[in-house]
Design a protein around this motif. Structure first.
Motif, PDB file in Angstrom:
ATOM      1  N   PHE A 210     -31.728 -18.461  46.732  1.00 25.00           N
ATOM      2  CA  PHE A 210     -30.648 -19.781  46.753  1.00 25.00           C
ATOM      3  C   PHE A 210     -30.280 -19.349  44.976  1.00 25.00           C
ATOM      4  O   PHE A 210     -29.822 -19.624  44.710  1.00 25.00           O
ATOM      5  N   ASP A 211     -30.798 -18.801  44.630  1.00 20.88           N
ATOM      6  CA  ASP A 211     -30.604 -18.830  43.157  1.00 20.88           C
ATOM      7  C   ASP A 211     -28.929 -18.369  42.404  1.00 20.88           C
ATOM      8  O   ASP A 211     -28.673 -18.429  40.803  1.00 20.88           O
ATOM      9  N   GLY A 212     -28.529 -17.030  43.520  1.00 19.05           N
ATOM     10  CA  GLY A 212     -27.281 -16.621  43.344  1.00 19.05           C
ATOM     11  C   GLY A 212     -27.324 -15.173  43.211  1.00 19.05           C
ATOM     12  O   GLY A 212     -28.307 -14.538  42.797  1.00 19.05           O
ATOM     13  N   VAL A 213     -26.730 -14.330  43.566  1.00 20.22           N
ATOM     14  CA  VAL A 213     -26.104 -12.765  43.333  1.00 20.22           C
ATOM     15  C   VAL A 213     -26.730 -12.373  41.351  1.00 20.22           C
ATOM     16  O   VAL A 213     -27.141 -11.434  41.372  1.00 20.22           O
ATOM     17  N   ASP A 214     -26.179 -13.163  40.848  1.00 16.22           N
ATOM     18  CA  ASP A 214     -26.361 -12.479  39.121  1.00 16.22           C
ATOM     19  C   ASP A 214     -27.713 -12.871  39.053  1.00 16.22           C
ATOM     20  O   ASP A 214     -28.551 -11.509  38.515  1.00 16.22           O
ATOM     21  N   LEU A 215     -28.661 -13.425  39.269  1.00  9.50           N
ATOM     22  CA  LEU A 215     -29.921 -14.107  39.128  1.00  9.50           C
ATOM     23  C   LEU A 215     -30.664 -12.966  40.141  1.00  9.50           C
ATOM     24  O   LEU A 215     -31.930 -12.898  39.010  1.00  9.50           O
ATOM     25  N   MET A 216     -30.416 -12.597  41.383  1.00  8.69           N
ATOM     26  CA  MET A 216     -31.196 -12.318  42.341  1.00  8.69           C
ATOM     27  C   MET A 216     -30.933 -10.153  41.240  1.00  8.69           C
ATOM     28  O   MET A 216     -31.903 -10.124  41.717  1.00  8.69           O
ATOM     29  N   GLY A 217     -30.090 -10.341  41.366  1.00 14.41           N
ATOM     30  CA  GLY A 217     -29.414  -9.267  40.564  1.00 14.41           C
ATOM     31  C   GLY A 217     -30.244  -8.745  39.235  1.00 14.41           C
ATOM     32  O   GLY A 217     -30.516  -7.615  39.311  1.00 14.41           O
ATOM     33  N   ASP A 218     -30.318  -9.401  38.151  1.00 15.78           N
ATOM     34  CA  ASP A 218     -31.188  -9.440  37.388  1.00 15.78           C
ATOM     35  C   ASP A 218     -32.949  -9.059  37.775  1.00 15.78           C
ATOM     36  O   ASP A 218     -33.340  -8.569  37.098  1.00 15.78           O
ATOM     37  N   ARG A 219     -33.215  -9.954  39.052  1.00 20.56           N
ATOM     38  CA  ARG A 219     -34.228  -9.284  38.595  1.00 20.56           C
ATOM     39  C   ARG A 219     -34.808  -8.545  39.472  1.00 20.56           C
ATOM     40  O   ARG A 219     -35.997  -7.565  39.272  1.00 20.56           O
ATOM     41  N   LEU A 220     -33.976  -7.753  40.292  1.00 19.14           N
ATOM     42  CA  LEU A 220     -34.283  -6.950  40.966  1.00 19.14           C
ATOM     43  C   LEU A 220     -34.403  -5.731  40.078  1.00 19.14           C
ATOM     44  O   LEU A 220     -34.565  -4.613  40.117  1.00 19.14           O
ATOM     45  N   ALA A 221     -33.497  -5.509  39.185  1.00 17.37           N
ATOM     46  CA  ALA A 221     -33.033  -4.591  38.438  1.00 17.37           C
ATOM     47  C   ALA A 221     -34.432  -4.608  37.231  1.00 17.37           C
ATOM     48  O   ALA A 221     -34.624  -3.806  37.318  1.00 17.37           O
ATOM     49  N   GLU A 222     -35.394  -5.543  37.020  1.00 20.97           N
ATOM     50  CA  GLU A 222     -35.870  -5.960  36.423  1.00 20.97           C
ATOM     51  C   GLU A 222     -37.057  -4.928  36.923  1.00 20.97           C
ATOM     52  O   GLU A 222     -37.753  -4.553  36.839  1.00 20.97           O
ATOM     53  N   GLU A 223     -37.214  -5.069  38.708  1.00 18.76           N
ATOM     54  CA  GLU A 223     -37.823  -4.650  39.359  1.00 18.76           C
ATOM     55  C   GLU A 223     -38.050  -2.911  39.059  1.00 18.76           C
ATOM     56  O   GLU A 223     -39.918  -2.313  39.231  1.00 18.76           O
ATOM     57  N   VAL A 224     -36.800  -3.119  40.081  1.00 19.07           N
ATOM     58  CA  VAL A 224     -36.193  -0.853  39.497  1.00 19.07           C
ATOM     59  C   VAL A 224     -36.999  -0.571  38.296  1.00 19.07           C
ATOM     60  O   VAL A 224     -37.750   0.356  38.160  1.00 19.07           O
ATOM     61  N   LEU A 225     -37.149  -0.439  37.107  1.00 20.02           N
ATOM     62  CA  LEU A 225     -37.289  -0.723  36.158  1.00 20.02           C
ATOM     63  C   LEU A 225     -38.310  -0.496  36.417  1.00 20.02           C
ATOM     64  O   LEU A 225     -39.743   0.215  35.655  1.00 20.02           O
ATOM     65  N   ALA A 226     -40.079  -1.330  36.400  1.00 15.10           N
ATOM     66  CA  ALA A 226     -40.999  -1.098  36.418  1.00 15.10           C
ATOM     67  C   ALA A 226     -41.178  -0.318  37.537  1.00 15.10           C
ATOM     68  O   ALA A 226     -42.459   0.592  37.211  1.00 15.10           O
ATOM     69  N   VAL A 227     -41.108   0.115  38.647  1.00 11.88           N
ATOM     70  CA  VAL A 227     -40.781   0.793  39.161  1.00 11.88           C
ATOM     71  C   VAL A 227     -40.971   2.232  38.837  1.00 11.88           C
ATOM     72  O   VAL A 227     -41.991   3.039  38.629  1.00 11.88           O
ATOM     73  N   VAL A 228     -39.761   2.829  38.310  1.00 16.57           N
ATOM     74  CA  VAL A 228     -39.398   3.686  37.578  1.00 16.57           C
ATOM     75  C   VAL A 228     -40.298   3.619  36.418  1.00 16.57           C
ATOM     76  O   VAL A 228     -40.726   5.238  37.112  1.00 16.57           O
ATOM     77  N   ARG A 229     -40.690   3.484  34.977  1.00 18.41           N
ATOM     78  CA  ARG A 229     -41.915   3.040  34.489  1.00 18.41           C
ATOM     79  C   ARG A 229     -43.203   3.620  34.942  1.00 18.41           C
ATOM     80  O   ARG A 229     -43.636   4.827  34.563  1.00 18.41           O
ATOM     81  N   HIS A 230     -43.772   3.208  36.155  1.00 19.64           N
ATOM     82  CA  HIS A 230     -44.636   3.649  36.456  1.00 19.64           C
ATOM     83  C   HIS A 230     -45.002   4.583  37.390  1.00 19.64           C
ATOM     84  O   HIS A 230     -46.245   5.202  38.255  1.00 19.64           O
ATOM     85  N   ARG A 231     -43.510   5.187  37.952  1.00 24.10           N
ATOM     86  CA  ARG A 231     -43.860   6.501  38.741  1.00 24.10           C
ATOM     87  C   ARG A 231     -42.806   7.266  37.410  1.00 24.10           C
ATOM     88  O   ARG A 231     -41.615   7.260  38.244  1.00 24.10           O
ATOM     89  N   PRO A 232     -42.935   8.128  36.770  1.00 26.58           N
ATOM     90  CA  PRO A 232     -42.327   8.833  36.381  1.00 26.58           C
ATOM     91  C   PRO A 232     -42.068  10.159  36.769  1.00 26.58           C
ATOM     92  O   PRO A 232     -41.156  10.905  36.247  1.00 26.58           O
ATOM     93  N   GLU A 233     -42.817  10.367  37.571  1.00 29.29           N
ATOM     94  CA  GLU A 233     -42.649  11.788  38.682  1.00 29.29           C
ATOM     95  C   GLU A 233     -40.524  11.597  39.079  1.00 29.29           C
ATOM     96  O   GLU A 233     -40.063  12.876  39.568  1.00 29.29           O
ATOM     97  N   VAL A 234     -40.622  10.517  39.444  1.00 31.97           N
ATOM     98  CA  VAL A 234     -39.117  10.950  40.935  1.00 31.97           C
ATOM     99  C   VAL A 234     -38.088  11.308  39.483  1.00 31.97           C
ATOM    100  O   VAL A 234     -38.181  11.074  38.218  1.00 31.97           O
ATOM    101  N   ARG A 235     -36.575  11.927  40.167  1.00 31.45           N
ATOM    102  CA  ARG A 235     -35.955  12.209  39.560  1.00 31.45           C
ATOM    103  C   ARG A 235     -34.846  11.354  39.839  1.00 31.45           C
ATOM    104  O   ARG A 235     -33.289  11.402  39.522  1.00 31.45           O
ATOM    105  N   LYS A 236     -34.360  11.106  41.467  1.00 29.35           N
ATOM    106  CA  LYS A 236     -32.867  10.038  42.495  1.00 29.35           C
ATOM    107  C   LYS A 236     -34.094   8.889  42.555  1.00 29.35           C
ATOM    108  O   LYS A 236     -34.951   9.070  42.931  1.00 29.35           O
ATOM    109  N   ILE A 237     -32.359   8.213  42.765  1.00 25.38           N
ATOM    110  CA  ILE A 237     -32.733   6.721  42.872  1.00 25.38           C
ATOM    111  C   ILE A 237     -31.504   6.679  44.468  1.00 25.38           C
ATOM    112  O   ILE A 237     -30.678   7.460  44.407  1.00 25.38           O
TER     113      ILE A 237
END
Length: 418
Positions: free
Chosen positions: A127-154
């Motif tokens: 319910f927080d809005g598309v922008d705040l939710m998008g910010d949270r998702l971007a943060e989560e994706v970056l965390a996953v990518v940093r933890h999985r340095p072997e990935v090349r595609k998304i």
């Protein structure tokens, strides 16, 4: 690999193995010799005759939110899939909504993909809005990518409101990096200071999302044009009075998200969804979409009482396929129409300038979004007993309630670009 560079600062990311028939805790690395891959195939073929097929999937719960899914045999062989698939839930949803699809992804493409079911926007957080939710998702994706340095595609796969959230997130994660940097720099040599100094004025560049090569951007029953008027919220039966009342009261039920969906927000003088159909100085919404090799929308042609056919397929009402064009595919019985990549040939291909006093917001959004081509897949459950819950059936939110949507999930996986 080039580390993701963004103004966002992801939290520390750790993983805990919580489900596998062969517990282990060793690091994965990319690449595998033929002997290992042959062992994996033999193991999987044997398990095809084993009733306990759920033991094939390893679920990893991560500290920063969400869950990673991979094939247990592949993980045990220390093979690291290089294609990361981010799955995003819709309103009042959770990562569990994509459980069935995630399992099928891993079973069909065990050594190719790693599935991450996002959990950062669940329940009332939607319910927080598309922008705040998008910010949270971007943060989560970056965390996953940093933890999985072997990935090349998304790739991204999103349901309902999650499609709008994913569109906002990829704009936050979008980068345009010089090809020389992509080929020469190692995964540890690209720090924030170095990246900020790079530019593409004198050499070719390539678009990246979170530092990775973008491949598929797929949405299911997403209100890309919002839910305002023109039968975009079918449960209101297209009655003008009810549609006006819904626009006026949606925020009382679903908060800022309601304002965004009904285009009644004016934080910057322009509704957010209207801003999201063009590039701006801060966020490159269309450039981020254009970076993907495929953009696909799956849309319910009928019986979806939450999201209309037009808004989920990014079409004008007169562009919707006529009933005589809808056919049934024996392999995918609920896929009734497939329209290959097509943009809007009637609009200027250059970036559109959206005025504050626009009189037709929906038309402006269609013109903006169709600056890039889309594949459109129309779905119909009109002969299914589950047709009245088509909005959830299209993604198989719960297998025992929405199992008829399985062929739609298989269609997505079979056409998934690796």
């Amino acid at each position: 690999m080039i580390a993701a560079v963004s103004p966002l600062s992801p939290p520390k990311h750790t993983a805990v193995f919580i489900h596998t028939t062969n517990p282990f805790s060793f690091p994965l690395h990319s690449g595998a010799d033929p002997a290992k891959m042959d062992w994996i195939r033999k193991t999987m073929n044997f398990r095809c005759f084993n009733k306990r097929t759920d033991s094939k999937v390893l679920k990893v719960e991560v500290e920063s939110g969400g869950e990673d899914f991979m094939d247990a045999a592949v993980a045990e062989a220390r093979v690291s899939p290089q294609h990361l698939v981010i799955m995003v839930n819709g309103i009042i949803g959770s990562s569990a909504d994509w459980r069935y699809a995630a399992d099928q992804f891993v079973k069909k493409l065990p050594d190719k993909i790693l599935v991450h079911r996002s959990e950062c926007n669940h329940s009332k957080l939607t319910f927080d809005g598309v922008d705040l939710m998008g910010d949270r998702l971007a943060e989560e994706v970056l965390a996953v990518v940093r933890h999985r340095p072997e990935v090349r595609k998304i790739s991204f796969v999103a349901h309902s409101l999650g499609g709008l959230v994913a569109r906002y997130a990829i704009a936050r994660l979008y980068e345009n990096l010089p090809k020389s940097a992509l080929s020469n720099l190692t995964e540890n040599s690209l720090d924030e200071e170095h990246t900020s100094s790079m530019h593409c004025l004198e050499q070719p560049c390539e678009a990246r999302i979170a530092g990775l090569e973008p491949v598929n951007f797929i949405t299911f029953a997403t209100p890309h044009l919002g839910s305002r008027g023109n039968k975009q919220l079918p449960i209101l039966c297209g009655l003008p009075f009810l549609e006006r009342r819904a626009s006026q009261t949606a925020h009382l039920i679903v908060g800022r998200t309601g304002k965004h969906l009904f285009l009644t927000d004016n934080d910057n003088g322009i509704p957010l969804l209207l801003q999201m159909v063009n590039d701006s100085d801060g966020l490159r919404f269309i450039s981020a979409l254009r970076a993907f090799k495929r953009r696909v929308v799956y849309a319910n042609a009928n019986y979806d009482h939450i999201v209309g056919w037009g808004t989920s397929s990014i079409r004008r009402q007169n562009e919707l396929p006529k009933s005589n064009l809808l056919v049934t595919d024996n392999k995918y019985p609920h896929i009734v129409y497939v329209e290959r990549e097509r943009g809007d040939h009637n609009s200027d291909k250059k970036t559109l300038v959206v005025g504050k006093q626009t009189t037709d917001l929906e038309e402006e959004m269609i013109k903006g979004l169709t600056q890039v081509p889309w594949e459109r897949v129309d779905v119909s459950f009109h002969k299914s007993k589950q047709r009245y819950i088509a909005h959830n059936t299209i993604q198989v939110k719960s297998y025992w309630l929405n199992s008829d949507g399985a062929d739609v999930v298989f269609h997505m996986i079979d056409n998934f670009l690796l």
